[in-house]
Design a protein around this motif. Structure first.
Motif, PDB file in Angstrom:
ATOM      1  N   ASP A  27    -115.396  31.418  80.489  1.00 20.18           N
ATOM      2  CA  ASP A  27    -116.171  30.753  79.437  1.00 20.18           C
ATOM      3  C   ASP A  27    -116.815  29.475  79.959  1.00 20.18           C
ATOM      4  OD1 ASP A  27    -116.117  32.282  76.992  1.00 20.18           O
ATOM      5  OD2 ASP A  27    -113.969  31.886  76.868  1.00 20.18           O
ATOM      6  N   LEU A  28    -116.101  28.738  80.782  1.00 17.42           N
ATOM      7  CA  LEU A  28    -116.668  27.506  81.332  1.00 17.42           C
ATOM      8  C   LEU A  28    -117.878  27.806  82.212  1.00 17.42           C
ATOM      9  CD1 LEU A  28    -116.739  24.514  81.784  1.00 17.42           C
ATOM     10  CD2 LEU A  28    -114.891  24.728  83.445  1.00 17.42           C
ATOM     11  N   VAL A  29    -117.749  28.796  83.071  1.00 12.93           N
ATOM     12  CA  VAL A  29    -118.877  29.175  83.930  1.00 12.93           C
ATOM     13  C   VAL A  29    -120.047  29.662  83.073  1.00 12.93           C
ATOM     14  CG1 VAL A  29    -119.664  30.860  85.659  1.00 12.93           C
ATOM     15  CG2 VAL A  29    -117.493  29.649  85.971  1.00 12.93           C
ATOM     16  N   ASN A  30    -119.761  30.437  82.040  1.00 13.91           N
ATOM     17  CA  ASN A  30    -120.824  30.928  81.159  1.00 13.91           C
ATOM     18  C   ASN A  30    -121.531  29.781  80.435  1.00 13.91           C
ATOM     19  OD1 ASN A  30    -120.388  33.599  81.848  1.00 13.91           O
ATOM     20  ND2 ASN A  30    -119.031  34.020  80.113  1.00 13.91           N
ATOM     21  N   LEU A  31    -120.763  28.755  80.048  1.00 12.16           N
ATOM     22  CA  LEU A  31    -121.369  27.581  79.413  1.00 12.16           C
ATOM     23  C   LEU A  31    -122.313  26.869  80.377  1.00 12.16           C
ATOM     24  CD1 LEU A  31    -118.381  25.998  77.426  1.00 12.16           C
ATOM     25  CD2 LEU A  31    -120.539  26.815  76.456  1.00 12.16           C
ATOM     26  N   LEU A  32    -121.882  26.713  81.621  1.00 17.55           N
ATOM     27  CA  LEU A  32    -122.722  26.066  82.628  1.00 17.55           C
ATOM     28  C   LEU A  32    -123.999  26.869  82.872  1.00 17.55           C
ATOM     29  CD1 LEU A  32    -119.861  25.094  85.113  1.00 17.55           C
ATOM     30  CD2 LEU A  32    -121.209  23.487  83.760  1.00 17.55           C
ATOM     31  N   VAL A  33    -123.864  28.173  82.972  1.00 16.54           N
ATOM     32  CA  VAL A  33    -125.025  29.035  83.211  1.00 16.54           C
ATOM     33  C   VAL A  33    -125.988  28.965  82.022  1.00 16.54           C
ATOM     34  CG1 VAL A  33    -125.761  31.438  83.468  1.00 16.54           C
ATOM     35  CG2 VAL A  33    -123.824  30.584  84.797  1.00 16.54           C
ATOM     36  N   ARG A  34    -125.438  28.948  80.816  1.00 19.62           N
ATOM     37  CA  ARG A  34    -126.295  28.879  79.624  1.00 19.62           C
ATOM     38  C   ARG A  34    -127.079  27.564  79.607  1.00 19.62           C
ATOM     39  NH1 ARG A  34    -125.082  30.416  73.373  1.00 19.62           N
ATOM     40  NH2 ARG A  34    -124.642  32.378  74.400  1.00 19.62           N
ATOM     41  N   ALA A  35    -126.398  26.468  79.959  1.00 23.00           N
ATOM     42  CA  ALA A  35    -127.068  25.171  79.969  1.00 23.00           C
ATOM     43  C   ALA A  35    -128.175  25.115  81.023  1.00 23.00           C
ATOM     44  CB  ALA A  35    -126.053  24.067  80.218  1.00 23.00           C
ATOM     45  N   ILE A  36    -127.958  25.805  82.141  1.00 27.31           N
ATOM     46  CA  ILE A  36    -128.989  25.883  83.186  1.00 27.31           C
ATOM     47  C   ILE A  36    -130.203  26.665  82.680  1.00 27.31           C
ATOM     48  CG2 ILE A  36    -129.520  26.987  85.408  1.00 27.31           C
ATOM     49  CD1 ILE A  36    -126.579  26.292  86.212  1.00 27.31           C
ATOM     50  N   ALA A  37    -129.926  27.758  81.981  1.00 26.44           N
ATOM     51  CA  ALA A  37    -130.984  28.707  81.627  1.00 26.44           C
ATOM     52  C   ALA A  37    -131.836  28.282  80.440  1.00 26.44           C
ATOM     53  CB  ALA A  37    -130.360  30.082  81.353  1.00 26.44           C
ATOM     54  N   HIS A  38    -131.275  27.464  79.551  1.00 25.45           N
ATOM     55  CA  HIS A  38    -131.977  27.148  78.298  1.00 25.45           C
ATOM     56  C   HIS A  38    -132.381  25.681  78.265  1.00 25.45           C
ATOM     57  CE1 HIS A  38    -131.181  31.070  76.450  1.00 25.45           C
ATOM     58  NE2 HIS A  38    -129.994  30.996  77.021  1.00 25.45           N
ATOM     59  N   SER A  39    -133.668  25.424  78.350  1.00 18.42           N
ATOM     60  CA  SER A  39    -134.177  24.048  78.408  1.00 18.42           C
ATOM     61  C   SER A  39    -133.999  23.303  77.091  1.00 18.42           C
ATOM     62  CB  SER A  39    -135.656  24.060  78.809  1.00 18.42           C
ATOM     63  OG  SER A  39    -136.419  24.802  77.874  1.00 18.42           O
ATOM     64  N   SER A  40    -133.660  24.019  76.022  1.00 19.71           N
ATOM     65  CA  SER A  40    -133.453  23.365  74.722  1.00 19.71           C
ATOM     66  C   SER A  40    -132.078  22.725  74.609  1.00 19.71           C
ATOM     67  CB  SER A  40    -133.629  24.378  73.594  1.00 19.71           C
ATOM     68  OG  SER A  40    -132.679  25.431  73.726  1.00 19.71           O
ATOM     69  N   ILE A  41    -131.174  23.065  75.523  1.00 23.24           N
ATOM     70  CA  ILE A  41    -129.809  22.524  75.471  1.00 23.24           C
ATOM     71  C   ILE A  41    -129.780  21.164  76.139  1.00 23.24           C
ATOM     72  CG2 ILE A  41    -127.419  22.864  76.228  1.00 23.24           C
ATOM     73  CD1 ILE A  41    -127.891  25.874  76.009  1.00 23.24           C
ATOM     74  N   GLU A  42    -129.341  20.167  75.403  1.00 20.74           N
ATOM     75  CA  GLU A  42    -129.294  18.803  75.902  1.00 20.74           C
ATOM     76  C   GLU A  42    -128.214  18.045  75.151  1.00 20.74           C
ATOM     77  OE1 GLU A  42    -132.632  15.457  77.184  1.00 20.74           O
ATOM     78  OE2 GLU A  42    -133.184  17.162  75.933  1.00 20.74           O
ATOM     79  N   GLY A  43    -127.538  17.121  75.832  1.00 23.44           N
ATOM     80  CA  GLY A  43    -126.522  16.321  75.155  1.00 23.44           C
ATOM     81  C   GLY A  43    -125.139  16.552  75.722  1.00 23.44           C
ATOM     82  N   THR A  44    -124.132  16.156  74.950  1.00 22.01           N
ATOM     83  CA  THR A  44    -122.738  16.197  75.393  1.00 22.01           C
ATOM     84  C   THR A  44    -121.960  17.227  74.584  1.00 22.01           C
ATOM     85  OG1 THR A  44    -122.858  13.865  76.000  1.00 22.01           O
ATOM     86  CG2 THR A  44    -120.659  14.815  75.743  1.00 22.01           C
ATOM     87  N   PHE A  45    -121.191  18.068  75.288  1.00 28.52           N
ATOM     88  CA  PHE A  45    -120.465  19.167  74.647  1.00 28.52           C
ATOM     89  C   PHE A  45    -119.033  19.234  75.171  1.00 28.52           C
ATOM     90  CE2 PHE A  45    -124.942  20.202  74.842  1.00 28.52           C
ATOM     91  CZ  PHE A  45    -125.235  20.695  73.571  1.00 28.52           C
ATOM     92  N   ASN A  46    -118.107  19.578  74.290  1.00 27.40           N
ATOM     93  CA  ASN A  46    -116.730  19.819  74.711  1.00 27.40           C
ATOM     94  C   ASN A  46    -116.603  21.234  75.262  1.00 27.40           C
ATOM     95  OD1 ASN A  46    -115.785  17.291  73.971  1.00 27.40           O
ATOM     96  ND2 ASN A  46    -115.232  17.935  71.899  1.00 27.40           N
ATOM     97  N   ALA A  47    -116.132  21.336  76.485  1.00 30.72           N
ATOM     98  CA  ALA A  47    -115.878  22.639  77.104  1.00 30.72           C
ATOM     99  C   ALA A  47    -114.400  22.960  76.924  1.00 30.72           C
ATOM    100  CB  ALA A  47    -116.269  22.623  78.576  1.00 30.72           C
ATOM    101  N   THR A  48    -114.053  23.294  75.682  1.00 36.34           N
ATOM    102  CA  THR A  48    -112.680  23.675  75.325  1.00 36.34           C
ATOM    103  C   THR A  48    -112.747  24.860  74.380  1.00 36.34           C
ATOM    104  OG1 THR A  48    -112.688  22.128  73.446  1.00 36.34           O
ATOM    105  CG2 THR A  48    -111.751  21.323  75.528  1.00 36.34           C
TER     106      THR A  48
END
Length: 305
Positions: free
Chosen positions: A209-230
């Motif tokens: 899930d952590l790797v998928n979150l990182l990949v999603r943030a890389i792929a989507h330019s609309s994602i910005e800000g601070t997120f809890n990876a839990t």
């Protein structure tokens, strides 16, 4: 894309590189090129470029960020060591100075990366047995919280040059290594059990899930800000050990007393003995992420089996 990654040979970094290098060109910033080269399989090597760097010092390595589409910063000294005064300084410097030099490198580029994905940790919030923390909760005031604040402040400076910034505050990452690598062996010999009183919260995330979150943030330019990876369902230490025992068909009966951990880790034991309950509100609501492993039992079954 061409993506520069620090901390690429670490527990999380190597899994991220393996996933990204199938379709992207990865620039591995590393202290030891030969060691880094040996970490990754031969079929990925054509998509990997290795750059020697010292994160705590400016240098020619910063020029290698020019022309990269983005940067992922996962570097930092491990916190699961004994916290001597000198090691506490290393924990801080590896994150604060490392991120400062990385951001300065990005700022100096003629062709700047479009994004910086920066690691932080849920240690940002401090520890508590009773509080519940989300992304809008204030910072704590203990050592690790101050480290995370300093770390994030350095990353925020990249926005001065309009680079998209995403910060993930990592929970305790569960996978083939990391914290579980230290917990599983005692259970195998029927000597497993909770650490400390067992009432402290354990906010975790499966490494997939952590790797998928990182990949999603890389792929989507609309994602910005601070997120809890839990994961959305944190557990207590007692629940963690009971579930691990059930999954391994072993009892969870032999507690590790807090003083023993303090002897081993010194101040670093505080993180494990006190814990914190962290929820990924923005991650699930704003980012819309659907966790593959939302509950602990499914995560542990996947890892252990």
């Amino acid at each position: 894309m061409k993506i520069a990654i620090t901390g690429a040979t670490g527990f999380v970094g190597k899994e991220l590189v393996k996933k990204l290098a199938v379709n992207h060109q990865i620039v591995v910033l590393t202290r030891n090129v030969d060691k880094a080269r040996s970490v990754f399989p031969s079929n990925l090597q054509s998509n990997l470029e290795y750059i020697s760097y010292n994160p705590k010092q400016a240098g020619d390595w910063q020029k290698q960020l020019n022309g990269c589409d983005g940067v992922v910063n996962l570097a930092g000294a491990p916190i699961g060591e004994r916290w001597s005064p000198s090691y506490k300084q290393e924990i801080l410097d590896s994150r604060q100075l490392g991120t400062r030099n990385l951001v300065e490198g990005i700022k100096s580029c003629e062709q700047k990366p479009a994004f910086l994905i920066n690691a932080s940790a849920i240690g940002f919030y401090g520890t508590s047995e009773t509080a519940t923390y989300t992304e809008v909760s204030p910072a704590g005031d203990d050592f690790l919280a101050k480290v995370c604040v300093a770390w994030e402040e350095e990353a925020q400076k990249v926005k001065d040059v309009d680079v998209r910034l995403v910060i993930f505050r990592f929970g305790i990452v569960l996978g083939d290594g990391g914290a579980l690598a230290k917990m599983i062996p005692p259970f195998k010999i029927f000597a497993g059990g909770p650490i400390g009183e067992g009432k402290q919260w354990f906010s975790w995330i499966h490494i997939d899930d952590l790797v998928n979150l990182l990949v999603r943030a890389i792929a989507h330019s609309s994602i910005e800000g601070t997120f809890n990876a839990t994961a959305p369902y944190p557990v207590t230490m007692n629940q963690l050990c009971e579930t691990l025992g059930d999954v391994m068909n072993r009892p969870s009966w032999l507690p590790v007393p807090g003083f023993a951990l303090e002897l081993l880790l010194g101040d670093g034991a505080k993180v494990v003995l006190e814990g914190q309950k962290v929820l990924p509100e923005k991650t699930t609501q704003t980012m819309g992420y659907d966790f593959q492993y939302a509950d602990l039992e499914s995560a542990l079954k996947d890892i252990v089996n």
